[in-house]
Scaffold this motif. Structure first.
Motif, mmCIF file in Angstrom:
data_model
loop_
_atom_site.group_PDB
_atom_site.id
_atom_site.type_symbol
_atom_site.label_atom_id
_atom_site.label_comp_id
_atom_site.label_asym_id
_atom_site.label_seq_id
_atom_site.Cartn_x
_atom_site.Cartn_y
_atom_site.Cartn_z
ATOM 1 N N ASN A 1 0.809 -1.221 0.000
ATOM 2 C CA ASN A 1 0.000 0.000 0.000
ATOM 3 C C ASN A 1 0.840 1.268 0.000
ATOM 4 N N GLY A 2 2.150 1.128 0.188
ATOM 5 C CA GLY A 2 3.016 2.294 0.310
ATOM 6 C C GLY A 2 3.253 3.062 -0.969
ATOM 7 N N GLY A 3 2.975 2.445 -2.111
ATOM 8 C CA GLY A 3 3.182 3.155 -3.374
ATOM 9 C C GLY A 3 3.208 2.223 -4.558
ATOM 10 N N PHE A 4 3.762 2.725 -5.653
ATOM 11 C CA PHE A 4 3.834 1.984 -6.914
ATOM 12 C C PHE A 4 5.088 2.455 -7.629
ATOM 13 N N ILE A 5 5.970 1.522 -7.982
ATOM 14 C CA ILE A 5 7.232 1.887 -8.630
ATOM 15 C C ILE A 5 7.348 1.149 -9.959
ATOM 16 N N ALA A 6 7.452 1.911 -11.037
ATOM 17 C CA ALA A 6 7.615 1.329 -12.370
ATOM 18 C C ALA A 6 8.149 2.397 -13.313
ATOM 19 N N ARG A 7 8.938 1.959 -14.299
ATOM 20 C CA ARG A 7 9.462 2.870 -15.330
ATOM 21 C C ARG A 7 10.193 4.072 -14.726
ATOM 22 N N ASP A 8 10.963 3.817 -13.696
ATOM 23 C CA ASP A 8 11.749 4.867 -13.031
ATOM 24 C C ASP A 8 10.894 5.915 -12.334
ATOM 25 N N VAL B 1 -0.103 -12.233 1.310
ATOM 26 C CA VAL B 1 1.187 -12.236 0.612
ATOM 27 C C VAL B 1 1.442 -10.931 -0.138
ATOM 28 N N LYS B 2 0.546 -10.573 -1.045
ATOM 29 C CA LYS B 2 0.757 -9.371 -1.843
ATOM 30 C C LYS B 2 0.750 -8.115 -0.987
ATOM 31 N N CYS B 3 -0.153 -8.057 -0.017
ATOM 32 C CA CYS B 3 -0.227 -6.886 0.846
ATOM 33 C C CYS B 3 1.118 -6.612 1.525
ATOM 34 N N CYS B 4 1.841 -7.656 1.830
ATOM 35 C CA CYS B 4 3.126 -7.516 2.524
ATOM 36 C C CYS B 4 4.285 -7.240 1.575
ATOM 37 N N THR B 5 3.995 -7.067 0.277
ATOM 38 C CA THR B 5 5.061 -7.018 -0.724
ATOM 39 C C THR B 5 4.838 -5.887 -1.714
ATOM 40 N N LEU B 6 5.716 -4.914 -1.719
ATOM 41 C CA LEU B 6 5.683 -3.850 -2.720
ATOM 42 C C LEU B 6 6.686 -4.240 -3.806
ATOM 43 N N GLU B 7 6.170 -4.601 -4.976
ATOM 44 C CA GLU B 7 7.048 -5.028 -6.066
ATOM 45 C C GLU B 7 7.598 -3.816 -6.801
ATOM 46 N N VAL B 8 8.864 -3.918 -7.212
ATOM 47 C CA VAL B 8 9.519 -2.857 -7.975
ATOM 48 C C VAL B 8 9.715 -3.368 -9.395
ATOM 49 N N PHE B 9 9.101 -2.692 -10.371
ATOM 50 C CA PHE B 9 9.154 -3.134 -11.763
ATOM 51 C C PHE B 9 10.190 -2.331 -12.527
#
Length: 256
Positions: A63-70, A248-256
């Protein structure tokens, strides 16, 4: 990921939370660590964000954010109880060299923003404000598909939809409004449709690398569906963290 050092159910902002149901901090920490070790065993890198006292839900890093394409988009939370998490995750993003971008309207990061290929699926109805979707599309330079959530048990998109690879998703249709269901059927005619028994243990709250799908171990029916579709399910018990409405997903902020 953020360890559940201060995790507790001190308030109720979703139907899963019950302040009268105690949390075992030791069990929560052990389950979280098992998830982290699962990622490492599968060959993934895991950055750990320091938890902040007074922010018991910070363990739900997605929930902390979204990281993609720099681009690093920092969350703007709907509830005051979680507002302080934005600064903590923005600081982490800055430490990685990003300049965090904010939205005027509420967005709850990867809880409601899931990337499939070059498209962002965006939930609204309970947390993220639909008006934030255009801001997010402009910031990322990516198309955003708005999807209405209608069942409060599935208050974030990542509780009702799991991204498995760049072309494949799994969904629980009753969580969505009629228009959203139509959109998803048109975009993903081969989506895996998950039943209520698995949805009600947040079985769709998954992280996939395109082959291995890390999911709640209680979602046994969904695990069988994944095997039949050529994926390798990896079950992890996060039952203690489910008390706060996450897995699982809630605990994981993926960086693309």
């Amino acid at each position: 990921m953020t360890p559940p050092t201060y995790f507790a159910v001190e308030y109720a902002i979703n139907p899963w939370m019950d302040v009268d149901r105690p949390v075992d901090a030791r069990v929560a920490q052990a389950q979280w660590e098992a998830l982290r070790q699962t990622y490492l065993r599968l060959g993934h890198r895991v950055d750990v964000v320091e938890p902040v006292p007074g922010l018991p839900d910070m363990v739900y890093a997605a929930n902390g954010g979204f990281i993609a394409r720099d681009i690093a988009l920092v969350a703007r939370f709907r509830f005051a109880e979680r507002a302080g998490e934005s600064a903590a995750y923005a600081e982490w993003m800055s430490s990685l060299g990003y300049r965090p971008v904010s939205t005027r309207h509420v967005n709850e990061g990867q809880g409601d923003l899931l990337m499939v290929g070059d498209t962002v699926l965006a939930g609204y109805g309970f947390r993220t404000d639909r008006r934030a979707h255009s801001e997010i599309s402009a910031a990322l330079g990516m198309p955003v598909v708005s999807l209405e959530l209608v069942d409060p048990r599935f208050y974030h998109l990542d509780t009702a939809l799991g991204v498995l690879d760049d072309h494949t998703i799994a969904i629980y249709p009753p969580a969505f409004g009629a228009s959203a269901r139509d959109q998803l059927r048109a975009l993903f005619p081969d989506a895996i449709v998950v039943g209520s028994a698995d949805a009600y243990v947040l079985g769709l709250n998954v992280v996939s690398d395109g082959l291995h799908v890390v999911l709640p171990s209680a979602a046994t029916g969904f695990a069988a569906q994944l095997r039949a579709a050529g994926f390798e399910p990896v079950g992890v018990d996060l039952s203690e963290l489910l008390k706060g409405g996450g897995s699982v997903k809630c605990c994981t902020l993926e960086v693309f």
